[in-house]
Design an enzyme around this catalytic site. Structure first.
Site, PDB file in Angstrom:
ATOM      1  CG  ASP A   1      -7.915   2.060 -11.171  1.00  0.00           C
ATOM      2  OD1 ASP A   1      -7.821   1.015 -11.833  1.00  0.00           O
ATOM      3  OD2 ASP A   1      -7.883   2.087  -9.923  1.00  0.00           O
TER       4      ASP A   1
ATOM      5  CE  LYS B   1      -2.124   1.700 -16.311  1.00  0.00           C
ATOM      6  NZ  LYS B   1      -2.939   2.247 -15.215  1.00  0.00           N
TER       7      LYS B   1
ATOM      8  N   GLY C   1      -6.834  -4.428 -14.144  1.00  0.00           N
ATOM      9  CA  GLY C   1      -8.028  -4.871 -14.854  1.00  0.00           C
ATOM     10  C   GLY C   1      -8.626  -3.734 -15.635  1.00  0.00           C
ATOM     11  CG  HIS C   2      -8.029  -2.694 -19.291  1.00  0.00           C
ATOM     12  ND1 HIS C   2      -6.695  -2.918 -19.044  1.00  0.00           N
ATOM     13  CD2 HIS C   2      -8.275  -3.193 -20.514  1.00  0.00           C
ATOM     14  CE1 HIS C   2      -6.170  -3.523 -20.071  1.00  0.00           C
ATOM     15  NE2 HIS C   2      -7.107  -3.706 -20.988  1.00  0.00           N
TER      16      HIS C   2
ATOM     17  CD  GLN D   1      -0.543  -2.771 -11.004  1.00  0.00           C
ATOM     18  OE1 GLN D   1       0.579  -3.020 -11.373  1.00  0.00           O
ATOM     19  NE2 GLN D   1      -1.538  -3.618 -11.165  1.00  0.00           N
TER      20      GLN D   1
HETATM   21  P1  IMP Z   1      -1.415  -5.402  -4.822  1.00  0.00           P
HETATM   22  O1  IMP Z   1      -0.867  -4.949  -6.122  1.00  0.00           O
HETATM   23  O2  IMP Z   1      -2.589  -6.323  -4.953  1.00  0.00           O
HETATM   24  O3  IMP Z   1      -0.353  -5.956  -3.910  1.00  0.00           O
HETATM   25  O4  IMP Z   1      -2.000  -4.115  -4.069  1.00  0.00           O
HETATM   26  C1  IMP Z   1      -1.148  -3.070  -3.616  1.00  0.00           C
HETATM   27  C2  IMP Z   1      -1.826  -1.714  -3.770  1.00  0.00           C
HETATM   28  O5  IMP Z   1      -1.927  -1.387  -5.153  1.00  0.00           O
HETATM   29  C3  IMP Z   1      -3.252  -1.656  -3.223  1.00  0.00           C
HETATM   30  O6  IMP Z   1      -3.485  -0.360  -2.695  1.00  0.00           O
HETATM   31  C4  IMP Z   1      -4.118  -1.871  -4.459  1.00  0.00           C
HETATM   32  O7  IMP Z   1      -5.406  -1.317  -4.321  1.00  0.00           O
HETATM   33  C5  IMP Z   1      -3.292  -1.134  -5.505  1.00  0.00           C
HETATM   34  N1  IMP Z   1      -3.500  -1.625  -6.862  1.00  0.00           N
HETATM   35  C6  IMP Z   1      -3.010  -2.760  -7.409  1.00  0.00           C
HETATM   36  N2  IMP Z   1      -3.388  -2.858  -8.704  1.00  0.00           N
HETATM   37  C7  IMP Z   1      -4.123  -1.775  -8.978  1.00  0.00           C
HETATM   38  C8  IMP Z   1      -4.767  -1.291 -10.172  1.00  0.00           C
HETATM   39  O8  IMP Z   1      -4.723  -1.895 -11.242  1.00  0.00           O
HETATM   40  N3  IMP Z   1      -5.413  -0.093 -10.039  1.00  0.00           N
HETATM   41  C9  IMP Z   1      -5.450   0.614  -8.884  1.00  0.00           C
HETATM   42  N4  IMP Z   1      -4.864   0.202  -7.766  1.00  0.00           N
HETATM   43  C10 IMP Z   1      -4.200  -0.972  -7.805  1.00  0.00           C
END
Ligand code: IMP
Length: 362
Positions: A13, A16, A40-41, A225
């Site tokens: 977040d 990007k 997501g953006h 991420q």
């Molecule tokens: P997962 O990717 O859904 O397995 O989540 C694992 C961790 O990564 C969690 O703490 C999520 O909140 C974080 N996370 C996954 N994708 C994003 C993103 O695009 N932005 C911020 N945090 C993310």
């Protein structure tokens, strides 16, 4: 210059999407190399608001070939929704390409993600519950279903039968949830998804990327991420299940390391994090609330309020090192305008001394 990689340097977040969008107009190709619809953006063009989770933001420029690489995990239902919403708003989406080697998120991955989070005695990760982790687990266990399998009904049926049996057993017996999946219903659903996306699927997306490299095209590799969510270099186990760092572009996009010319890090002028896990500069009180409200820090994918804190130089140093950053894009500096005093973390207190390298053992 031929290949530029864009990475998040914090916990995701960082903005990007905005930087990718800015750079995309000068690119010939944009490649997403890891993650799935956990990212997501939001892109605002005129009065139209677009929410993207899987499709690279280069999609708004018809001349830019947008590739969803082999390292991405794809929920085809979500992808079709995204394609549909872009088409409704007048975009042709003809420039999208999807790797046949990308793995497919299945309904049992989402159920497993939810069940694991619910139980999680060792500490809830706070995943997005989109089935990302369980899908990557299947990939590395070699039980995964890839996009190419959607075009071989017999292969898909055999893989599904096995997976459904295993996942149903685990989810119902170990996690004490109650799920049941009908093999033929799931088979038909995914065969239909395959048909619906077939026009975009390319057999070997890395061949496409490497052809473009040979032709000296301008290529942007887009990571999702951030570095601190990297499964190897982040705050394990409070991470995602893939490699957002620049090296991930080689694996998830099929780019040879020597082809990369630039690595651009995106950094927010303060820090946010969604989900559980360490966050040394977190401000849980008024300052955190102020940053969240002024910065609009709510998740684009889940709508969850983001945890907020001051800029962390230790994290930045770590990200510069593991990504080999050649440049930096700083976002959201204006959010800090309202603050009389700013804090910047330069080291952590540890055992009476100070450390300025991010500790590996949480
Ligand atoms: P997962 O990717 O859904 O397995 O989540 C694992 C961790 O990564 C969690 O703490 C999520 O909140 C974080 N996370 C996954 N994708 C994003 C993103 O695009 N932005 C911020 N945090 C993310």
């Amino acid at each position: 210059m031929s290949v530029k990689v864009i990475v998040g340097t914090q916990w995701g977040d960082e903005g990007k999407g905005k930087i990718t969008d800015l750079l995309s107009r000068d690119m010939d190709m944009v490649v997403r190399y890891q993650g799935g619809n956990n990212a997501g953006h939001t892109v605002v063009i005129g009065k139209e608001v677009f929410k993207l989770h899987l499709i690279p933001s280069g999609i708004f420029f018809p001349k830019v070939v947008c590739v969803i690489g082999n390292g991405v995990v794809i929920d085809p239902g979500v992808l079709l929704e995204e394609i549909g919403s872009l088409k409704t708003k007048g975009l042709a989406v003809d420039n999208l390409r999807i790797s046949s080697q990308a793995h497919v998120i299945m309904p049992y991955h989402k159920d497993l993600d939810g069940a694991q989070e619910k139980k999680a005695e060792a500490g809830r990760i706070g995943t997005t519950c989109r089935g990302i982790g369980p899908c990557y687990v299947d990939k590395y266990s070699r039980y995964g279903i890839r996009i190419c399998d959607l075009y071989h009904e017999d292969v898909l049926k055999a893989k599904l039968a096995w997976n459904i049996e295993e996942k149903t057993f685990i989810i119902n017996n170990y996690y004490k949830a109650q799920v049941s999946y009908d093999l033929n219903t799931m088979l038909n659903e995914y065969i239909n998804y395959g048909r619906a996306i077939k026009q975009y699927v390319v057999e070997e997306s890395s061949a496409l990327v490497n052809d473009a490299i040979r032709q000296k095209k301008r290529i942007l590799m887009e990571g999702a991420q951030g570095t601190m969510l990297d499964v190897d270099h982040g705050t394990y186990p409070f991470v995602t299940s893939s490699n957002p760092v620049s090296g991930g572009a080689c694996v998830g996009g099929g780019v040879p390391p020597k082809a990369i010319d630039e690595v651009l890090g995106v950094v927010k002028a303060y820090v946010t994090r969604v989900g559980g896990g360490p966050f040394p500069t977190e401000e849980e009180g008024k300052v955190g609330e102020q940053l969240r409200e002024i910065g609009g820090e709510y998740g684009a994918t889940t709508g969850r309020p983001r945890r907020c804190g001051w800029f962390d130089g230790v994290v930045m140093k770590h990200a510069a090192k593991v990504n080999g950053l050649t440049g930096l894009a700083v976002t959201k500096l204006d959010v800090l305008d309202k603050f009389e005093k700013l804090k910047i973390c330069v080291a952590y207190d540890q055992n009476g001394g100070q450390i300025s390298d991010f500790p590996t053992d949480l």
